[in-house]
Design a protein around this motif. Sequence first.
Motif, PDB file in Angstrom:
ATOM      1  N   ASP A   1       0.848  -1.184   0.000  1.00 56.12           N
ATOM      2  CA  ASP A   1       0.000   0.000   0.000  1.00 56.12           C
ATOM      3  C   ASP A   1       0.895   1.249   0.000  1.00 56.12           C
ATOM      4  N   PRO A   2       0.665   2.211  -0.888  1.00 55.99           N
ATOM      5  CA  PRO A   2       1.550   3.390  -0.955  1.00 55.99           C
ATOM      6  C   PRO A   2       1.254   4.460   0.085  1.00 55.99           C
ATOM      7  N   ALA A   3       0.350   4.216   1.013  1.00 61.28           N
ATOM      8  CA  ALA A   3      -0.051   5.252   1.957  1.00 61.28           C
ATOM      9  C   ALA A   3       1.102   5.642   2.876  1.00 61.28           C
ATOM     10  N   TYR A   4       1.450   6.923   2.877  1.00 64.22           N
ATOM     11  CA  TYR A   4       2.393   7.539   3.818  1.00 64.22           C
ATOM     12  C   TYR A   4       3.827   7.010   3.713  1.00 64.22           C
ATOM     13  N   THR A   5       4.179   6.311   2.659  1.00 61.56           N
ATOM     14  CA  THR A   5       5.542   5.764   2.585  1.00 61.56           C
ATOM     15  C   THR A   5       6.584   6.876   2.454  1.00 61.56           C
ATOM     16  N   SER A   6       6.312   7.861   1.616  1.00 67.25           N
ATOM     17  CA  SER A   6       7.274   8.957   1.452  1.00 67.25           C
ATOM     18  C   SER A   6       7.357   9.815   2.712  1.00 67.25           C
ATOM     19  N   ARG A   7       6.215  10.105   3.319  1.00 64.47           N
ATOM     20  CA  ARG A   7       6.202  10.973   4.501  1.00 64.47           C
ATOM     21  C   ARG A   7       6.871  10.297   5.689  1.00 64.47           C
ATOM     22  N   TRP A   8       6.490   9.070   5.982  1.00 68.14           N
ATOM     23  CA  TRP A   8       7.057   8.389   7.138  1.00 68.14           C
ATOM     24  C   TRP A   8       8.494   7.956   6.881  1.00 68.14           C
ATOM     25  N   GLY A   9       8.825   7.621   5.638  1.00 69.95           N
ATOM     26  CA  GLY A   9      10.210   7.280   5.360  1.00 69.95           C
ATOM     27  C   GLY A   9      11.143   8.448   5.600  1.00 69.95           C
ATOM     28  N   ALA A  10      10.744   9.643   5.143  1.00 71.92           N
ATOM     29  CA  ALA A  10      11.562  10.828   5.381  1.00 71.92           C
ATOM     30  C   ALA A  10      11.604  11.186   6.857  1.00 71.92           C
ATOM     31  N   GLN A  11      10.527  10.936   7.579  1.00 71.54           N
ATOM     32  CA  GLN A  11      10.463  11.304   8.989  1.00 71.54           C
ATOM     33  C   GLN A  11      11.352  10.416   9.855  1.00 71.54           C
ATOM     34  N   HIS A  12      11.411   9.135   9.542  1.00 70.44           N
ATOM     35  CA  HIS A  12      12.091   8.197  10.437  1.00 70.44           C
ATOM     36  C   HIS A  12      13.444   7.701   9.917  1.00 70.44           C
ATOM     37  N   TRP A  13      13.727   7.844   8.619  1.00 66.75           N
ATOM     38  CA  TRP A  13      14.938   7.233   8.081  1.00 66.75           C
ATOM     39  C   TRP A  13      15.867   8.198   7.360  1.00 66.75           C
ATOM     40  N   GLN A  14      15.381   9.315   6.876  1.00 65.44           N
ATOM     41  CA  GLN A  14      16.239  10.191   6.077  1.00 65.44           C
ATOM     42  C   GLN A  14      17.357  10.805   6.916  1.00 65.44           C
ATOM     43  N   LYS A  15      17.024  11.388   8.047  1.00 67.53           N
ATOM     44  CA  LYS A  15      18.043  12.039   8.867  1.00 67.53           C
ATOM     45  C   LYS A  15      18.993  11.062   9.537  1.00 67.53           C
ATOM     46  N   PRO A  16      18.526   9.950  10.137  1.00 63.46           N
ATOM     47  CA  PRO A  16      19.484   9.035  10.778  1.00 63.46           C
ATOM     48  C   PRO A  16      20.493   8.421   9.827  1.00 63.46           C
ATOM     49  N   LEU A  17      20.137   8.229   8.563  1.00 65.87           N
ATOM     50  CA  LEU A  17      21.050   7.586   7.618  1.00 65.87           C
ATOM     51  C   LEU A  17      21.918   8.580   6.857  1.00 65.87           C
ATOM     52  N   THR A  18      21.689   9.859   7.024  1.00 70.49           N
ATOM     53  CA  THR A  18      22.496  10.870   6.345  1.00 70.49           C
ATOM     54  C   THR A  18      23.776  11.107   7.127  1.00 70.49           C
ATOM     55  N   THR A  19      24.907  11.036   6.442  1.00 72.32           N
ATOM     56  CA  THR A  19      26.214  11.262   7.053  1.00 72.32           C
ATOM     57  C   THR A  19      26.928  12.387   6.326  1.00 72.32           C
TER      58      THR A  19
END
Length: 544
Positions: free
Chosen positions: A423-441
Amino acid sequence: MGTLREVAASFVVPGPAGVAIRDRLRVSAADAAVLTEVGVFLGSLAAGDLAERSRQGLAHDAASWAVRKRELTGRSSARWADSITKASHDQWALALRGQAAHMAWLRRQIASIEARLARPLGAKADKRAGLARGYATHVEWHAKSRRLQTLKDRLAVVEADRAAGRVRVVRGGKRLANTRYHLQAAGLDEHTWRQRWRAERMFLTADGESGKRFGNETIRVTDTGQVSLKLPASLAHLANAPHGRYLLDATVRFQHRGQEWLDRITVNRAVAYRIHHDPVRGRWYITASWQRTAAPVLPLEAALARGVVGVDMNDDHLAAWHLDAHGNPIGEPQRFFYDLTGSTQHRDAQIRHALTRLLHHTQRCGAGAIAIEDLDFSDGTSREKHGRNKRFRRLISRFPTAKLKARLVSMAAEQDIAVVAVDPAYTSRWGAQHWQKPLTTTTRTISRHDAASIAIGRRALGHPIRRRTTPPPHHRSDGAGHRTVQARPDTRRREEPRPHLLGPRTGCAPPGSGAKAGDQGAHHRSEHPAEHAFWQQDPLPLSL
């Protein structure tokens, strides 16, 4: 915050039910003339049969089908008549399904406009109460009220056609037919347009028959590549082979899936053929197609046992990231770019090339599945949903969601890779919220699309998208929960000490080293065995 919609369960996409391969026919001038004459003649019969099928509407039955086939048999042959009537019936059924989809689309647009017209000017949307936003100005409100009446008139016409069983079909394509009145804008002259129109309306399609020689008696392709076709009765004087057949000078050699095709015709299994002409390139092609036995769908747990590659589809690239069975991203994010501008052939080639690189990456990772979003932009291109944002509507319109998914399923089946739709619901929003910043170096920048690919993969694996951290313990033991929580509760060896990390981290002893490294008892200070063991001080030496 508005109420979140329920997320549908992930599922394994069934494999393709058929195969189609194509090869070029390097025909001579004489062969091209014969094929054109036969194709135009059969095309005229197909046009008349389609008109008759459309006039019958919902009153069509097996008896009327037999009457149509009997009339065509006298003018061509029984097998040509069977192919023509089947094609007419399929085309009428396809137009009927398109009519139903168009009627549903009109009803959605009417409901959307009526909901916004009922709201005050400038009113904001309230998702919790289910209220749409109002129009910004009175001018826009008036324009939408006029459009509402237009859509209602169109819906009345479509509903009347639906009730009468009447469909509207253009043999050769509606777009090409409308181009006749805009030749200058299309960069064509009348002669060039006539050639394209004639090529699109030709009929050279023959269904296969199991048990017949090489799987098709009408258009026959032998194991050596010789092509021959059964001529209609009125064109039997063009035959250059026995039994009213015409043998082409050109031969066929299917490169893609050629061995599979050869295995079928060797045992006389059904193979359907279609010969078509491309007037732009001046080439003739032959397409072979057949049905496959429906393979059992792989269970979701078995497909995800070796991990998954989450893929976020975008307008210009595919963002992919490999995840293990516990939902942890492995390695570096991958991006496979493509260009959707230009001709249709160029766009198809770009999509195939990007999907090929994605499948090769999946094989190198050792994953057994690819997770994609179950997207459907059929309603997202309407002006009522995105308003004046024409640029975004054009972007969605040209995005090949259905074609990309169909190509991926077909190509992945050949590599024994499962495709899981989520289901494509909220994948972009929640992915950026929980994974974008922790994995950025400092050396790696994670985009929003890369984070969305992780969210898609985790949803396919059954994990929550939220990146769960260590629960706050009320003491030093693990009573508050497992410290990593990325592993499932039934995963073995999840309670072992963390592995040794190379390189200095702090000024203290490196992780995984020291006298008590790996000693679980040391993690429970109040229960350490050394604190409760019996000990006795050695006596002093007698010499002192």
